[in-house]
Design a protein around this motif. Structure first.
Motif, PDB file in Angstrom:
ATOM      1  N   ILE A  28      -7.040  18.324  26.787  1.00  0.00           N
ATOM      2  CA  ILE A  28      -7.194  17.129  25.951  1.00  0.00           C
ATOM      3  C   ILE A  28      -8.025  17.486  24.720  1.00  0.00           C
ATOM      4  CG2 ILE A  28      -8.107  14.767  25.837  1.00  0.00           C
ATOM      5  CD1 ILE A  28      -5.851  14.908  27.795  1.00  0.00           C
ATOM      6  N   GLY A  29      -9.094  18.235  24.917  1.00  0.00           N
ATOM      7  CA  GLY A  29      -9.985  18.574  23.810  1.00  0.00           C
ATOM      8  C   GLY A  29     -10.039  20.078  23.577  1.00  0.00           C
ATOM      9  N   ASP A  32     -15.301  14.435  25.514  1.00  0.00           N
ATOM     10  CA  ASP A  32     -16.739  14.533  25.267  1.00  0.00           C
ATOM     11  C   ASP A  32     -17.126  15.908  24.727  1.00  0.00           C
ATOM     12  OD1 ASP A  32     -18.876  12.875  25.263  1.00  0.00           O
ATOM     13  OD2 ASP A  32     -18.999  12.638  27.435  1.00  0.00           O
ATOM     14  N   CYS A  60     -15.665  24.232  28.524  1.00  0.00           N
ATOM     15  CA  CYS A  60     -14.863  23.550  29.560  1.00  0.00           C
ATOM     16  C   CYS A  60     -13.858  24.517  30.179  1.00  0.00           C
ATOM     17  CB  CYS A  60     -14.145  22.350  28.960  1.00  0.00           C
ATOM     18  SG  CYS A  60     -15.276  21.074  28.378  1.00  0.00           S
ATOM     19  N   VAL A  82     -20.599  18.370  24.786  1.00  0.00           N
ATOM     20  CA  VAL A  82     -20.572  19.661  25.485  1.00  0.00           C
ATOM     21  C   VAL A  82     -21.020  20.768  24.528  1.00  0.00           C
ATOM     22  CG1 VAL A  82     -19.064  21.391  26.552  1.00  0.00           C
ATOM     23  CG2 VAL A  82     -18.782  18.983  27.141  1.00  0.00           C
ATOM     24  N   CYS A  97     -18.022  15.527  31.775  1.00  0.00           N
ATOM     25  CA  CYS A  97     -16.988  14.767  31.066  1.00  0.00           C
ATOM     26  C   CYS A  97     -16.067  14.157  32.122  1.00  0.00           C
ATOM     27  CB  CYS A  97     -16.185  15.684  30.144  1.00  0.00           C
ATOM     28  SG  CYS A  97     -14.709  14.881  29.478  1.00  0.00           S
ATOM     29  N   CYS A 139      -7.797  16.577  32.003  1.00  0.00           N
ATOM     30  CA  CYS A 139      -7.951  17.728  31.108  1.00  0.00           C
ATOM     31  C   CYS A 139      -8.113  19.031  31.893  1.00  0.00           C
ATOM     32  CB  CYS A 139      -9.173  17.499  30.214  1.00  0.00           C
ATOM     33  SG  CYS A 139      -9.413  18.793  28.990  1.00  0.00           S
TER      34      CYS A 139
HETATM   35  S1  SF4 Z   1     -12.195  19.562  26.584  1.00  0.00           S
HETATM   36 FE1  SF4 Z   1     -11.538  18.207  28.216  1.00  0.00          FE
HETATM   37  S2  SF4 Z   1     -13.102  18.346  29.825  1.00  0.00           S
HETATM   38 FE2  SF4 Z   1     -13.960  19.205  27.908  1.00  0.00          FE
HETATM   39  S3  SF4 Z   1     -15.048  17.509  26.997  1.00  0.00           S
HETATM   40 FE3  SF4 Z   1     -12.994  17.517  26.074  1.00  0.00          FE
HETATM   41  S4  SF4 Z   1     -11.741  16.170  27.398  1.00  0.00           S
HETATM   42 FE4  SF4 Z   1     -13.652  16.645  28.496  1.00  0.00          FE
END
Ligand code: SF4
Length: 372
Positions: free
Chosen positions: A340-341, A313, A351, A317, A327, A334
């Motif tokens: 993950i992102g 997400d 994050c 964010v 998220c 994550c």
């Molecule tokens: S970086 Fe990780 S915690 Fe942040 S929005 Fe992406 S998947 Fe979610």
């Protein structure tokens, strides 16, 4: 300058009767807010919202993908700021999904801390091609422009992914649900471009704004200013970083940027195209453009690149629509060890900052009520 305690007492004494949402536009600001635990000591009615202040987070997936493909060429040394190395791209399972994975597979990928290092590496490796994956905001693009102005070694080219900060804020303000009532503007960008760049926030949108530096004192002074403006029904741009961010900014940096870049529409990862928000090399510098040099400008492979990883997400964010801990993957699938992102990769990603500072339960939850 008055102490953080002074500003905190001033803020606590303000007669806030309803919730006020204050967005910051800088990963450095978010880090200070989170590391100093400011959310936990401010009155409940004040929400501090991390906004689009992480250049790594908004770097388009296709640029990351292009960097990986360039790094895999045997004659290429790919250099990039360290946090770009772990940013994941959506690729088939058999391909490296980050520069770090490409390096593990044998690609020559080197982290650097400044654009000048790219020049040094190119001069030390004159028999090879060096590509500098230059992703960043105005504060990064200014030294990149200086590198070009000094004369790039002929074996050095740029994979440019530069963005301007204010168009993302303008886009939010022009949307139906900006999601914030006041803005804390980035001090370092104002140092380069001039604090006046943020004047459109009060002038065009009637919203309080203040430029802040990078300590709790400066941030709390800026916060106090926008809260006062809000209470008094006024809106102006207050420069609370005036000893560094001078009127007009840095004219030398602006001149170098103007002779090096033109401003174009640009894609922001997970968000889409924001008008006039990106830097591209001026046409006469096409020889310095890695995509031109390696014939990748119209690479069909880049167009199949996707957006955020499934379930991530980050886009919401980055736009301040949700907090990091909203998220579903935050701290579960994550984490900084297994991001993950991109928002969990970069030191400027909300994050990662929230996770690293322990902002993921108490305090944060107090602000994590439904936003709309
Ligand atoms: S970086 Fe990780 S915690 Fe942040 S929005 Fe992406 S998947 Fe979610």
């Amino acid at each position: 300058m008055a102490s953080a305690r002074h500003w905190l007492e001033q803020i606590r004494a303000l007669p806030l009767r309803r919730r006020i949402r204050v967005m910051n536009v800088c990963g450095g600001h978010e880090r200070v807010i989170s590391m100093a635990g400011l959310r936990g000591v401010l009155p409940d009615r004040i929400e501090l919202i991390p906004g689009p202040g992480c250049p790594v987070c908004v770097c388009p997936e296709e640029d990351v993908h292009a960097a990986i493909r360039l790094a895999l060429r045997p004659q290429v040394i790919l250099v990039a700021f360290g946090d770009m190395l772990r940013v994941p791209a959506n690729v088939p399972r058999r391909e490296p999904r980050s520069l770090e994975q490409a390096r593990a597979g044998g690609a020559d990928v080197r982290p650097i801390a400044s654009p000048r290092e790219a020049g040094k590496i190119a001069r030390a490796n004159s028999g090879r091609e060096v590509v500098f994956f230059a992703a960043g905001f105005e504060t990064t693009m200014a030294p990149v422009a200086a590198l070009v102005a000094e004369g790039m070694p002929s074996n050095l080219s740029l994979l440019l992914s530069g963005r301007l900060t204010w168009p993302a804020v303008k886009m939010l303000l022009e949307s139906e649900t900006p999601g914030f009532d006041a803005l804390i503007a980035p001090g370092h960008v104002s140092t380069i471009m001039g604090p006046e760049e943020w004047g459109f926030v009060p002038e065009n949108h009637g919203m309080p704004a203040a430029v802040a530096g990078f300590d709790a004192e400066s941030l709390l002074a800026a916060l106090y200013s926008v809260l006062r403006q809000h209470l008094e029904g006024r809106a102006f741009l207050d420069n609370c970083y005036a000893h560094v961010a001078r009127p007009g900014g840095n004219p030398t940096a602006q001149r170098l940027m103007a002779q090096t870049f033109r401003v174009t529409d640009a894609n922001w990862r997970g968000i889409g195209v924001i008008p006039r928000s990106g830097f591209q090399l001026n046409p006469e510098l096409a020889a310095c453009d890695a995509l031109e040099r390696f014939g990748m400008r119209d690479d069909a492979g880049r167009k199949r690149a996707g957006e955020m990883p499934p379930g991530c997400d980050c886009a919401r964010v980055v736009l301040g629509k949700i907090y990091p801990n909203q998220c579903a993957l935050f701290g579960k699938a994550c984490t900084p060890r297994n991001p993950i992102g991109p928002c969990m990769v970069s030191d400027e990603g909300a994050c990662r900052i929230w996770w690293s500072s322990g902002t993921r339960g108490q305090g944060a939850d107090a602000f994590a009520s439904a936003r709309y």
